[in-house]
Structure formats: C-alpha cells, structure tokens
Design an enzyme around this catalytic site. Sequence first.
Site, mmCIF file in Angstrom:
data_model
loop_
_atom_site.group_PDB
_atom_site.id
_atom_site.type_symbol
_atom_site.label_atom_id
_atom_site.label_comp_id
_atom_site.label_asym_id
_atom_site.label_seq_id
_atom_site.Cartn_x
_atom_site.Cartn_y
_atom_site.Cartn_z
ATOM 1 N N ASN A 188 69.329 63.387 3.528
ATOM 2 C CA ASN A 188 68.733 64.534 4.452
ATOM 3 C C ASN A 188 69.618 64.928 5.460
ATOM 4 O O ASN A 188 69.995 66.086 5.413
ATOM 5 C CB ASN A 188 67.447 64.011 4.954
ATOM 6 C CG ASN A 188 66.412 63.709 3.984
ATOM 7 O OD1 ASN A 188 66.537 64.104 2.986
ATOM 8 N ND2 ASN A 188 65.335 62.959 4.585
ATOM 9 N N TYR A 202 49.733 59.805 15.482
ATOM 10 C CA TYR A 202 50.419 59.287 14.391
ATOM 11 C C TYR A 202 50.201 57.804 14.410
ATOM 12 O O TYR A 202 50.880 57.165 15.474
ATOM 13 C CB TYR A 202 51.997 59.375 14.195
ATOM 14 C CG TYR A 202 52.286 60.993 13.970
ATOM 15 C CD1 TYR A 202 51.142 61.553 13.679
ATOM 16 C CD2 TYR A 202 53.362 61.395 14.056
ATOM 17 C CE1 TYR A 202 51.352 63.137 13.254
ATOM 18 C CE2 TYR A 202 53.640 62.938 14.027
ATOM 19 C CZ TYR A 202 52.589 63.590 13.532
ATOM 20 O OH TYR A 202 52.684 64.897 13.260
HETATM 21 P P1 NAP Z 1 57.904 65.145 4.350
HETATM 22 O O1 NAP Z 1 58.949 65.042 5.428
HETATM 23 O O2 NAP Z 1 57.841 66.598 3.520
HETATM 24 O O3 NAP Z 1 58.103 64.106 3.170
HETATM 25 C C1 NAP Z 1 57.923 62.817 3.447
HETATM 26 C C2 NAP Z 1 57.977 61.980 2.294
HETATM 27 O O4 NAP Z 1 59.153 62.239 1.774
HETATM 28 C C3 NAP Z 1 57.893 60.579 2.634
HETATM 29 O O5 NAP Z 1 57.198 59.784 1.387
HETATM 30 C C4 NAP Z 1 59.312 59.926 2.326
HETATM 31 O O6 NAP Z 1 59.575 58.709 2.007
HETATM 32 C C5 NAP Z 1 59.894 61.209 1.281
HETATM 33 N N1 NAP Z 1 61.259 61.389 1.577
HETATM 34 C C6 NAP Z 1 62.087 61.918 2.617
HETATM 35 N N2 NAP Z 1 63.346 62.063 2.539
HETATM 36 C C7 NAP Z 1 63.513 61.648 1.149
HETATM 37 C C8 NAP Z 1 64.530 61.532 0.096
HETATM 38 N N3 NAP Z 1 65.660 61.991 0.564
HETATM 39 N N4 NAP Z 1 64.303 61.244 -1.051
HETATM 40 C C9 NAP Z 1 63.177 60.692 -1.544
HETATM 41 N N5 NAP Z 1 62.099 61.064 -0.732
HETATM 42 C C10 NAP Z 1 62.389 61.421 0.550
HETATM 43 O O7 NAP Z 1 56.573 65.083 4.985
HETATM 44 P P2 NAP Z 1 55.791 64.830 6.551
HETATM 45 O O8 NAP Z 1 55.979 63.414 6.992
HETATM 46 O O9 NAP Z 1 54.475 65.142 6.196
HETATM 47 O O10 NAP Z 1 56.317 65.838 7.454
HETATM 48 C C11 NAP Z 1 57.451 65.460 8.361
HETATM 49 C C12 NAP Z 1 56.882 65.405 9.642
HETATM 50 O O11 NAP Z 1 56.589 66.444 10.017
HETATM 51 C C13 NAP Z 1 56.151 64.290 9.958
HETATM 52 O O12 NAP Z 1 56.471 63.138 9.680
HETATM 53 C C14 NAP Z 1 55.600 64.610 11.166
HETATM 54 O O13 NAP Z 1 56.461 64.168 12.229
HETATM 55 C C15 NAP Z 1 55.577 66.144 11.374
HETATM 56 N N6 NAP Z 1 54.100 66.867 10.689
HETATM 57 C C16 NAP Z 1 53.746 67.496 11.680
HETATM 58 C C17 NAP Z 1 52.375 67.903 11.331
HETATM 59 C C18 NAP Z 1 51.296 68.723 12.365
HETATM 60 O O14 NAP Z 1 50.416 69.076 12.171
HETATM 61 N N7 NAP Z 1 52.283 69.212 13.321
HETATM 62 C C19 NAP Z 1 51.724 67.686 10.095
HETATM 63 C C20 NAP Z 1 52.364 67.021 9.109
HETATM 64 C C21 NAP Z 1 53.774 66.517 9.640
HETATM 65 P P3 NAP Z 1 60.505 57.650 2.733
HETATM 66 O O15 NAP Z 1 59.926 57.310 3.892
HETATM 67 O O16 NAP Z 1 60.464 56.457 1.803
HETATM 68 O O17 NAP Z 1 61.888 58.226 2.522
#
Ligand code: NAP
Length: 274
Positions: free
Chosen positions: A242, A50
């Site tokens: 959240n 990341y």
């Molecule tokens: P996510 O958590 O599904 O979504 C993140 C998005 O949602 C961001 O744009 C965030 O924007 C927004 N968001 C979050 N809370 C919100 C709320 N209450 N209201 C409105 N918008 C909201 O996506 P992700 O980052 O892909 O997944 C989460 C974590 O999982 C990652 O950060 C990473 O640590 C991990 N991950 C792991 C893998 C893997 O291969 N192991 C792959 C993908 C992700 P704001 O920041 O503006 O709130």
Amino acid sequence: MIRRPFGWTGVQVPVAGQGTWMIEHDAQAVEALRLGLDLGLTHIDTAEMYGSGRAEEIAGEAIRGRRDEVFLTSKVLPSNASYEGTLRACDASMKRLGVERLDLYLLHWESSHPIGETMRALEKLVADGKVRFIGVSNFDVAQVKAAEKALRHERLACNQVLYHPWDRGIERKLLPYCTGRGIAVVAYSPFGHRAFKRNRVLDEAAKRHGATARQVVLQFLTRNEDVFTIPKSGNTDHVRENAGSWDFRLDAEDVAAIDRAFPAPDRDVPLGMI
Ligand code: NAP
C-alpha cells in the site's frame, strides 16, 4: 510517501494513512502499524467504536514514543454525541490512545443529538487544546451544510466518506462541494472493505507500471489533490504494498480506462456507507 495540504488547514498529511477498523491479532497489528509509520503512512484513523475501544488501545501502543510523527484521527459515536457525551468520549479516546491531543476528531455519522450540540462540543475541545481540527464522517452535502451552519468559531476540516472504484457517488456533488470549501475528503474502505474484485483493466494498468491492482486503485482514488485515503492492513506485506502506491505514475490513458471500467454514477445517488 507523498504529503499534501489537508484542505484549508494547510497541514501536510500523507496521501495514505492507516485504518484500524477490525484490526486483529494485537502484536501483528502493532507491528504492521509501526511499519506503516516507518514507510510514511503516518495518518492513523481510529474510532471509539472500533473493537469497543480496543483499536484505539492498539493504535496507542503502535504510536507510543512516536506521537510527533503521527496525524491522529478518532471519532465520537453518534449515540455519545450530546454536548457532555462528546467531551467525555474524547477524553476516553485520548486515554486509550495514551495522548494528550488529537489532530482530528470527527462525528462518526449523523446523530439524533442536535448537530448544534455536537458542534459546540467539538469547538469546546479545540478551545481546550484537546483537539486540533474537527470534522464529520458519512455526511452528504446537506448534512455538511447543516454542520457548517452550526459552527460559530471553527471550520470543518474533513469529511470522511466511503469511496472506492465500485462506489464513486461522491464525485457528483459531495467532492466538489467539499473541495470548494477547503474540506479535506478522506476516502474510507478504498478496497471496498473486504470486497476487492479482480478486474482486467486494473490488472493491465498494474502490469504496465510493474505495480499491483491495489496500488493502482489507491493512486486512482487520490488523483484529486484534496482526497486522502486510509487503507487498513494488519499484514506487513500488504502495508509495504500500500505504501508503494505512489512509486509510479498513472497516465491519462490509465485514468480514462479505469474511469470507463468503473463509471461514476450518472445521476445523484444517496451517500454510500458501510
Ligand atoms: P479497506 O481498507 O478497503 O480494506 C481492508 C481489507 O483489505 C482488509 O481485509 C485487509 O486485510 C485487506 N488489505 C489491505 N491491504 C491489502 C493488500 N495490499 N493486499 C491484500 N489485501 C489487503 O477497508 P476498511 O477497513 O473498511 O477501510 C479502511 C479504514 O477506513 C478502516 O479501517 C477505518 O479506519 C475507516 N473506515 C471508516 C468508516 C466510517 O464510517 N468513517 C467506515 C469504514 C472504514 P489485511 O489486514 O489482511 O491486509
């Protein structure tokens, strides 16, 4: 925030933690992560991938002085997952995070390095006291079995996989397999990364409980006791929202309606990945 035993480890981990992929605007991100810690979102998920290490530095700043509160996860890139490469990558991650030990260290996704080599390195990190628990990410059932077979002294504690209402593929085989083995499942991208869609069923459930659609989603995804999640947010209002996702209780009717609106696949599908 609800805490639950993290699979066979029995360690109490909050049902929701905080992701750090694509974390931006450092000061704001640090503030959001710290607020999350205050609200009990103390599982911090990061990876050397990341921001090419930048997310680990930001996470390190956020947890400075609060290491004991945090269940800290990082991941080795498959391209670094040779025996020596894994040991080096872990040291580099810990340095960026400013910690002497990780709670959980994962292979980020399947590597072209032999799985036995990576697992041996992960076991060595546990033996050296640098890592408490080890696991994998983006592994389907066959890959989990191969990793388990390669381990001699440790057990997999976790499989971190894609899981959100629009992709419920893990519910067919992977989730039952992992829970049967005491392997905690950590749902990543619970909001579908950046593809969250408004939906009448979610909105109605949210309205009934004075909650939001995203809160309904987080509670729905973690209705199984062995599932944890790690939404990412760099926005303090979103972090508050959240963290409030378990302040109400979805009933059986809500769950059935969501289940119908976002059906799990009726046949085996390849494991989804972002
Ligand atoms: P996510 O958590 O599904 O979504 C993140 C998005 O949602 C961001 O744009 C965030 O924007 C927004 N968001 C979050 N809370 C919100 C709320 N209450 N209201 C409105 N918008 C909201 O996506 P992700 O980052 O892909 O997944 C989460 C974590 O999982 C990652 O950060 C990473 O640590 C991990 N991950 C792991 C893998 C893997 O291969 N192991 C792959 C993908 C992700 P704001 O920041 O503006 O709130």
